[in-house]
Design an enzyme around this catalytic site. Structure first.
Site, PDB file in Angstrom:
ATOM      1  N   ASP A  31     -47.342 -34.631  -1.386  1.00 14.84           N
ATOM      2  CA  ASP A  31     -46.290 -34.838  -2.399  1.00 14.84           C
ATOM      3  C   ASP A  31     -46.545 -36.168  -3.113  1.00 14.84           C
ATOM      4  O   ASP A  31     -45.848 -36.513  -4.067  1.00 14.84           O
ATOM      5  CB  ASP A  31     -44.880 -34.754  -1.797  1.00 14.84           C
ATOM      6  CG  ASP A  31     -44.578 -35.836  -0.790  1.00 14.84           C
ATOM      7  OD1 ASP A  31     -45.503 -36.592  -0.415  1.00 14.84           O
ATOM      8  OD2 ASP A  31     -43.401 -35.929  -0.353  1.00 14.84           O
ATOM      9  N   SER A  32     -47.590 -36.896  -2.687  1.00 11.64           N
ATOM     10  CA  SER A  32     -48.059 -38.068  -3.449  1.00 11.64           C
ATOM     11  C   SER A  32     -48.428 -37.653  -4.873  1.00 11.64           C
ATOM     12  O   SER A  32     -48.577 -38.512  -5.734  1.00 11.64           O
ATOM     13  CB  SER A  32     -49.260 -38.717  -2.748  1.00 11.64           C
ATOM     14  OG  SER A  32     -50.255 -37.757  -2.438  1.00 11.64           O
ATOM     15  N   ASP A  70     -47.703 -29.984   1.551  1.00 12.52           N
ATOM     16  CA  ASP A  70     -46.794 -31.051   1.995  1.00 12.52           C
ATOM     17  C   ASP A  70     -45.365 -30.705   1.580  1.00 12.52           C
ATOM     18  O   ASP A  70     -45.080 -30.546   0.385  1.00 12.52           O
ATOM     19  CB  ASP A  70     -47.253 -32.354   1.314  1.00 12.52           C
ATOM     20  CG  ASP A  70     -46.744 -33.593   2.005  1.00 12.52           C
ATOM     21  OD1 ASP A  70     -46.174 -33.475   3.104  1.00 12.52           O
ATOM     22  OD2 ASP A  70     -46.944 -34.686   1.441  1.00 12.52           O
ATOM     23  N   LYS A 129     -47.187 -29.560   6.113  1.00 14.93           N
ATOM     24  CA  LYS A 129     -46.965 -30.875   6.741  1.00 14.93           C
ATOM     25  C   LYS A 129     -45.530 -31.291   6.480  1.00 14.93           C
ATOM     26  O   LYS A 129     -44.997 -31.053   5.396  1.00 14.93           O
ATOM     27  CB  LYS A 129     -47.928 -31.910   6.153  1.00 14.93           C
ATOM     28  CG  LYS A 129     -47.641 -33.329   6.625  1.00 14.93           C
ATOM     29  CD  LYS A 129     -48.698 -34.306   6.200  1.00 14.93           C
ATOM     30  CE  LYS A 129     -48.462 -34.981   4.881  1.00 14.93           C
ATOM     31  NZ  LYS A 129     -47.202 -35.727   4.766  1.00 14.93           N
ATOM     32  N   GLU A 181     -49.622 -42.744   9.703  1.00 13.14           N
ATOM     33  CA  GLU A 181     -49.783 -43.548   8.475  1.00 13.14           C
ATOM     34  C   GLU A 181     -49.387 -44.996   8.736  1.00 13.14           C
ATOM     35  O   GLU A 181     -48.279 -45.274   9.210  1.00 13.14           O
ATOM     36  CB  GLU A 181     -48.928 -42.954   7.338  1.00 13.14           C
ATOM     37  CG  GLU A 181     -49.066 -43.761   6.054  1.00 13.14           C
ATOM     38  CD  GLU A 181     -48.540 -43.072   4.796  1.00 13.14           C
ATOM     39  OE1 GLU A 181     -48.100 -41.897   4.879  1.00 13.14           O
ATOM     40  OE2 GLU A 181     -48.569 -43.717   3.738  1.00 13.14           O
TER      41      GLU A 181
END
Ligand code: KIV
Length: 286
Positions: A47-48, A86, A116, A185
């Site tokens: 979703d970045s 995502d 994810k 992360e």
């Protein structure tokens, strides 16, 4: 030998034999094709894309419909890598029903091989429900960008002993719930090493050091398109922003100076047709 489609079980096998897993984000068809051809193991439609591709200031505005459009492009380009969709903000946190419906859209509409979602222990029941209906789930702990309002910025997580223990508990809860893979992360290397050693399933690092079972970089960081700053964990393998800007500048110069297009880039008709055309034209214009 022809490479075959990477499966969830292949990743487990890779961990068992100590082969590192290479993962990158992709948001469009051509990037997916390049990742596929290069031999990438896993491709994430993160979703970045809200920030890298749509120009939003965070990932929060990204919708399920947007994710599906980009995911379809990526799955069309990725023949071999395992493709992970995502789950965007608030498409799985409100209820397990929502999570099922939206994860199902990734699998059935976009053709991803897994999804994810962000969160540890508190997401275990959701993970369990998804896995029960046959949807492979990748967990994501440490810095979780969808919780940025609580975390107060892009900060390394698990820096105190208690926070590190909490991360380990989150990872174990996700494994017990049936996750096949966990993204760590911005977790200090020493903590991600311990987590990776304690789990049977593989871990993948973004900014969490070399001892995870795999590595993930955001496409725009990896190829040097994102310019605002270079995070400490990023290694740039190309400088595409410079290349693209130069290409644009050269193109503009050629257009202004009439150096493009030349005969090489233009189309012809036969001399005979040209003559007839010019005759017709002169008759019309008399
Ligand atoms: O959206 C994404 O690309 C991600 C990465 C930050 C890991 O979740």
């Amino acid at each position: 030998m022809e490479r075959k489609k990477v499966t969830v079980n292949d990743l487990l096998e890779m961990k068992r034999r100590g082969e590192k897993i290479a993962m990158v984000t992709a948001y469009d068809y051509h990037t997916a094709v390049f990742a596929d051809r290069a031999g990438m193991d896993v491709v994430l439609i993160g979703d970045s894309l809200g920030m890298t591709t749509l120009g939003y200031e965070s990932t929060l505005p990204v919708t399920m419909n947007e994710m599906i459009i980009f995911s379809k492009a990526v799955t069309r380009g990725c023949k071999k890598p395992l493709v992970v969709g995502d789950m965007p903000y608030m498409t799985y946190q409100v209820s397990i029903d929502d999570a099922m419906r939206n994860a199902g859209r990734f699998m059935s509409e976009a053709g991803t091989g897994a999804i994810k979602l962000e969160g540890g222990k508190h997401m275990a029941k959701t993970v369990e429900a998804l896995v029960k209906v046959g949807i492979p789930v990748m967990g994501h702990i440490g810095l979780t960008p969808q919780s940025m309002a609580m975390l107060g910025g892009f900060k390394v997580q698990g820096r105190t002993a208690q926070a590190a223990i909490d991360l380990l508990d989150d990872a174990i809860a996700l494994e017990n719930a049936g996750s096949f893979f966990i993204l760590l992360e911005l977790v200090p290397s020493v903590i991600s090493k311990v987590i990776s050693e304690r789990l049977t399933i593989p871990t993948v690092s973004i900014g969490s050091g070399p001892d995870c079972d795999g590595q993930l970089l955001i496409f725009h960081d990896l190829v040097g398109i994102f310019e605002a700053f270079t995070p400490k964990h990023v290694k740039k393998y190309a400088n595409l922003s410079g290349e693209i800007e130069n290409a644009f500048k050269n193109y503009i110069r050629d257009v202004k100076e009439v150096n493009f297009p030349t005969a090489e880039h233009s189309f012809k008709i036969s001399e005979e047709e040209k003559k007839v055309f010019l005759d017709l034209l002169s008759k019309r214009e008399k």
